[in-house]
Design a protein around this motif. Structure first.
Motif, short mmCIF file in Angstrom:
data_model
loop_
_atom_site.label_atom_id
_atom_site.label_comp_id
_atom_site.label_asym_id
_atom_site.label_seq_id
_atom_site.Cartn_x
_atom_site.Cartn_y
_atom_site.Cartn_z
N UNK A 1 78.49 47.82 11.98
CA UNK A 1 78.33 47.17 13.37
C UNK A 1 78.04 45.96 13.43
N UNK A 2 78.08 44.85 14.37
CA UNK A 2 77.54 43.83 14.65
C UNK A 2 77.43 43.27 15.93
N UNK A 3 76.25 42.41 16.31
CA UNK A 3 76.24 41.89 17.59
C UNK A 3 75.75 40.25 17.40
N UNK A 4 76.39 39.60 18.30
CA UNK A 4 76.07 38.24 18.31
C UNK A 4 75.40 37.71 19.34
N UNK A 5 74.53 36.95 19.48
CA UNK A 5 73.68 36.44 20.78
C UNK A 5 72.84 35.61 20.42
N UNK A 6 72.33 34.91 21.55
CA UNK A 6 71.27 33.72 21.52
C UNK A 6 69.98 34.47 21.19
N UNK A 7 69.02 33.97 20.25
CA UNK A 7 68.04 34.47 20.22
C UNK A 7 66.67 33.84 21.08
N UNK A 8 67.09 34.19 22.43
CA UNK A 8 66.13 33.75 23.40
C UNK A 8 65.78 35.15 24.19
N UNK A 9 64.36 35.02 24.73
CA UNK A 9 64.30 36.13 25.89
C UNK A 9 63.89 35.30 27.08
N UNK A 10 64.48 35.64 27.99
CA UNK A 10 64.31 35.02 29.22
C UNK A 10 63.07 35.58 30.04
N UNK A 11 62.03 35.04 30.45
CA UNK A 11 60.70 35.33 31.09
C UNK A 11 60.38 34.71 32.24
N UNK B 1 69.37 25.86 20.16
CA UNK B 1 69.38 27.40 19.71
C UNK B 1 70.89 27.84 19.46
N UNK B 2 71.31 28.16 18.49
CA UNK B 2 72.45 28.84 18.34
C UNK B 2 72.45 30.35 18.26
N UNK B 3 73.73 30.83 18.45
CA UNK B 3 74.17 32.12 18.43
C UNK B 3 73.79 32.47 16.92
N UNK B 4 73.18 33.95 16.63
CA UNK B 4 73.16 34.36 15.40
C UNK B 4 73.82 35.96 15.67
N UNK B 5 74.35 35.89 14.37
CA UNK B 5 75.35 37.52 14.14
C UNK B 5 74.34 38.58 13.39
N UNK B 6 74.08 39.65 14.14
CA UNK B 6 73.34 40.69 13.10
C UNK B 6 74.30 41.72 13.01
N UNK B 7 74.22 42.00 11.52
CA UNK B 7 75.16 43.21 11.16
C UNK B 7 74.40 44.24 10.55
N UNK B 8 74.80 45.58 10.86
CA UNK B 8 74.00 46.74 10.15
C UNK B 8 75.05 47.85 10.07
N UNK B 9 74.61 48.79 9.30
CA UNK B 9 75.30 50.05 8.96
C UNK B 9 74.90 51.19 9.69
#
Length: 115
Positions: A65-75, A51-59
């Motif tokens: 603005x942007x945020x990069x993270x691993x698309x996993x949720x720990x449970x 699972x690789x990091x994903x960069x999300x960008x929005x205005x």
């Protein structure tokens, strides 16, 4: 290939770039998903997937603005609704003082294997 939203998996490895470690973002996280049928990585671990990091960008207004993270949720726990249909060998079930919905305790207890 068996990868869908809400899938439950196990983290096998967290891999960082050379000379990096926490708190840096990992290069990728190797997760094992029991129903995954695609190519595996590493080959020794069937049903594993990087699972690789994903960069999300929005205005927002005039700023980008942007945020990069691993698309996993720990449970560390599951709701009774999420566990419905699973077969578990052991569980800790907190029903509370009363059932919020009739029969929900039965759903939780019926997910357990008898030994």
């Amino acid at each position: 290939m068996g990868l869908v939203n809400g899938l439950i998996g196990t983290v096998l490895r967290i891999i960082y770039c050379a000379n990096q470690g926490p708190p840096a973002l990992p290069a990728f996280v190797v997760c094992m998903f029991p129903d995954y049928t695609g190519p595996t990585f590493p080959p020794k671990h069937p049903n594993s997937f990087p699972v690789i990091p994903i960069k999300c960008t929005w205005t927002a207004g005039h700023a980008t603005l942007s945020c990069t993270g691993i698309p996993d949720d720990l449970a560390w726990g599951l709701t009774i609704h999420k566990s419905q249909g699973l077969t578990m060998t052991k569980a800790v079930i907190d029903i509370g003082h009363h059932e919020m919905t009739a029969g929900i305790s039965f759903v939780a207890l019926s997910s357990l294997k008898h030994q």
